[in-house]
Design an enzyme around this catalytic site. Structure first.
Site, mmCIF file in Angstrom:
data_model
loop_
_atom_site.group_PDB
_atom_site.id
_atom_site.type_symbol
_atom_site.label_atom_id
_atom_site.label_comp_id
_atom_site.label_asym_id
_atom_site.label_seq_id
_atom_site.Cartn_x
_atom_site.Cartn_y
_atom_site.Cartn_z
ATOM 1 N N ASP A 105 -4.368 1.022 8.883
ATOM 2 C CA ASP A 105 -3.583 2.231 8.567
ATOM 3 C C ASP A 105 -3.926 3.411 9.462
ATOM 4 O OD1 ASP A 105 -2.618 0.776 6.286
ATOM 5 O OD2 ASP A 105 -4.497 1.268 5.293
ATOM 6 N N HIS A 153 3.473 -1.150 9.101
ATOM 7 C CA HIS A 153 3.600 -0.180 10.186
ATOM 8 C C HIS A 153 4.766 0.746 9.871
ATOM 9 C CE1 HIS A 153 1.495 -2.648 13.556
ATOM 10 N NE2 HIS A 153 0.728 -2.409 12.521
HETATM 11 P P1 IMP Z 1 -5.735 -9.456 2.876
HETATM 12 O O1 IMP Z 1 -5.450 -9.213 4.309
HETATM 13 O O2 IMP Z 1 -4.510 -9.295 2.001
HETATM 14 O O3 IMP Z 1 -6.447 -10.739 2.612
HETATM 15 O O4 IMP Z 1 -6.740 -8.301 2.371
HETATM 16 C C1 IMP Z 1 -8.088 -8.242 2.812
HETATM 17 C C2 IMP Z 1 -8.547 -6.806 2.948
HETATM 18 O O5 IMP Z 1 -7.894 -6.209 4.057
HETATM 19 C C3 IMP Z 1 -8.213 -5.914 1.750
HETATM 20 O O6 IMP Z 1 -9.232 -4.950 1.616
HETATM 21 C C4 IMP Z 1 -6.920 -5.249 2.170
HETATM 22 O O7 IMP Z 1 -6.713 -4.028 1.496
HETATM 23 C C5 IMP Z 1 -7.193 -5.043 3.637
HETATM 24 N N1 IMP Z 1 -5.996 -4.961 4.470
HETATM 25 C C6 IMP Z 1 -5.243 -5.977 4.917
HETATM 26 N N2 IMP Z 1 -4.275 -5.521 5.709
HETATM 27 C C7 IMP Z 1 -4.423 -4.201 5.793
HETATM 28 C C8 IMP Z 1 -3.734 -3.158 6.504
HETATM 29 O O8 IMP Z 1 -2.780 -3.377 7.260
HETATM 30 N N3 IMP Z 1 -4.199 -1.898 6.299
HETATM 31 C C9 IMP Z 1 -5.256 -1.619 5.518
HETATM 32 N N4 IMP Z 1 -5.932 -2.548 4.859
HETATM 33 C C10 IMP Z 1 -5.516 -3.821 4.994
#
Ligand code: IMP
Length: 455
Positions: free
Chosen positions: A27, A55
């Site tokens: 982010d 995005h």
């Molecule tokens: P997952 O990618 O859904 O398995 O989540 C794993 C960790 O990455 C969690 O803490 C999510 O909140 C974080 N996360 C995954 N994608 C993003 C993103 O695009 N921005 C911020 N956090 C993310």
């Protein structure tokens, strides 16, 4: 399938490609940086992650929230490539395509790697059930050994889909959606393996109707089929013509499965190291790596955030920065800038320039704090500790910088910034050892200062 070209390995490498990567926990505002650079490139390529990413790009006053489709789609005539390293939820992808089409966006530039893996409904089910187990401290787990609570995933099935990719036999790839025999066999095997696991986790029979799932997969295959191709050859044919490519990192380096705050990470290589594996293009072709960082820190989900602010200052930054997730809507955790973390990420990525975003959010503070080192067990260190258990033990060592009172949203050039804001940027540049190519002071394209020659 779209045509691909044979490529030559002769001659010097054309190192005119660029990458945009996040230097924190996602982010960071990568969408805006990609948007600024996209015009100079012939293709914009996603190489990691899936629909967990979000995005936001504002073009012509319209805000687009893209999860899977590269932002390059907003530029007619460019290739928007979902490369092999991405895990694709085809139903979400179709939703996104349809939403863009209703807003009049031409989506014909989209191509998807036949080798990208498919996120299936049972991956999302598993993601959620694993999270519930961790959250509830359920089962007969030993408690408190490593302090692992839920990861706080987006529950979009990302981890289980990548796990199946590595398990191999039951991993379904986008190209398999076009091969009914192979698809049927793989789904059959996957469901045979998943059913007992999901039953055990859920405490009831999982709702998986295999014939319906197969039909649904064939239907999305038929819809997406014309876009599915060998993107590796496509990218190399673009490179062979001397045309530049932009690689768009999703998530952030500190969420990288190898280099992030494991286990509180996502399941892919989010940094520039993900490019070669996730696209088939060697790093030798990438001469510019733009590292995007917020002027402060945020994190969604669990895991250590050494500079976290759990007070009114944090609330103020969250409100001013509109720090609520693009994908899940969750309020983001907020903290002062952690330069130990950013320096580490810049090192991992080979960053050549910084994009500092959301600087305007810090207006109105008398004092700005930045973390320049950590203290652990009474010792000072300037090293980041990517292991989550270690990182949870550190205390920030602060440097205090003067704040700036004025709203800076209207500043057009770096020289226009008030002294406090200018000093803040210089401090970041000195500390990271990389120049700020881009400084963003508001959500609009116009609220961006770009160093000469960058875009
Ligand atoms: P997952 O990618 O859904 O398995 O989540 C794993 C960790 O990455 C969690 O803490 C999510 O909140 C974080 N996360 C995954 N994608 C993003 C993103 O695009 N921005 C911020 N956090 C993310």
């Amino acid at each position: 399938m779209a045509n691909t070209t044979r490529c030559s390995n002769a001659g010097p490498r054309k190192a005119n490609c660029s990458a945009v990567v996040g230097l924190q926990w996602g982010d960071e505002g990568k969408g805006k940086a990609v948007d600024l650079l996209a015009a100079q490139h012939d293709a914009v390529v996603r190489y990691n992650g899936g629909a967990n990413a979000g995005h936001s790009v504002v073009v012509g006053g319209t805000r687009y929230a893209l999860h899977l489709i590269p932002s390059g789609i907003l530029y007619p005539g460019k290739h928007a490539v979902i490369a092999n390293g991405v895990v694709v939820d085809p139903w979400k992808l179709i939703e996104e395509l349809d939403a863009l089409a209703t807003r009049g966006v031409d989506t014909r530039g989209l191509v998807i790697s036949s080798r990208a893996h498919v996120v299936l409904p049972y991956h999302k089910l598993e993601d959620g059930l694993r999270e519930d187990l961790l959250k509830g401290g359920g089962g007969e787990r030993a408690q408190g050994v490593v302090g692992i609570s839920e990861i706080g995933t987006t529950r979009r099935g990302i981890g289980p889909a990548y796990a199946d990719k590595v398990q191999r036999a039951s991993g379904v790839r986008m190209g398999d959606l076009l091969r009914p025999g192979v698809l049927g066999e793989k789904l059959d095997l996957a469901v045979t393996i998943k059913r007992p696991l999901l039953r055990e986790l859920a405490g009831k029979q999982p709702d998986i109707d295999l014939p319906r799932l197969r039909e649904a997969c064939e239907a999305v295959g038929a819809r997406l089929g014309p876009m599915i191709t060998d993107t590796t050859y496509l990218l190399h044919s673009i490179i062979d013509q001397g045309r530049p490519i932009l690689f768009e990192g999703a998530n952030g380096t500190l969420l990288d499965v190898d280099h992030g705050t494991y286990p509180f990470v996502t399941a892919s290589n989010c940094g520039s190291a993900g490019i070669p594996a996730g696209t088939g293009v060697p790093m030798a072709n990438v001469s510019r790596v733009l590292g995007v960082m917020k002027a402060y820190s945020t994190r969604v989900g669990s895991g250590p955030l050494p500079t976290e602010l759990k007070d009114a200052t944090g609330d103020r930054i969250r409100e001013r920065g509109r720090e609520f997730g693009t994908t899940t809507g969750r309020p983001r955790r907020v903290g002062w800038l952690d330069l130990v973390a950013v320096r580490y990420s810049a090192m991992i990525n080979g960053v050549t320039g910084l994009a500092i975003t959301l600087l305007d959010v810090l207006a109105g503070f008398d004092e700005l704090r930045v973390c320049t080192a950590y203290s652990i067990n009474g010792e000072k260190t300037e090293r980041f500790l990517p292991d989550a258990i270690d990182l949870a033990q550190v205390q920030p060592v602060w440097t205090s910088l003067p704040g700036f009172g004025e709203d800076i949203g209207a500043c057009k050039r770096r020289e226009d910034l008030p002294a406090g804001a200018r000093r803040y940027v210089e401090f970041v540049e000195e500390s990271v050892g990389v120049p700020a190519d881009i400084i963003s002071v508001g959500p609009d394209r116009e609220q961006t200062m770009v160093r000469a020659g960058v875009a």
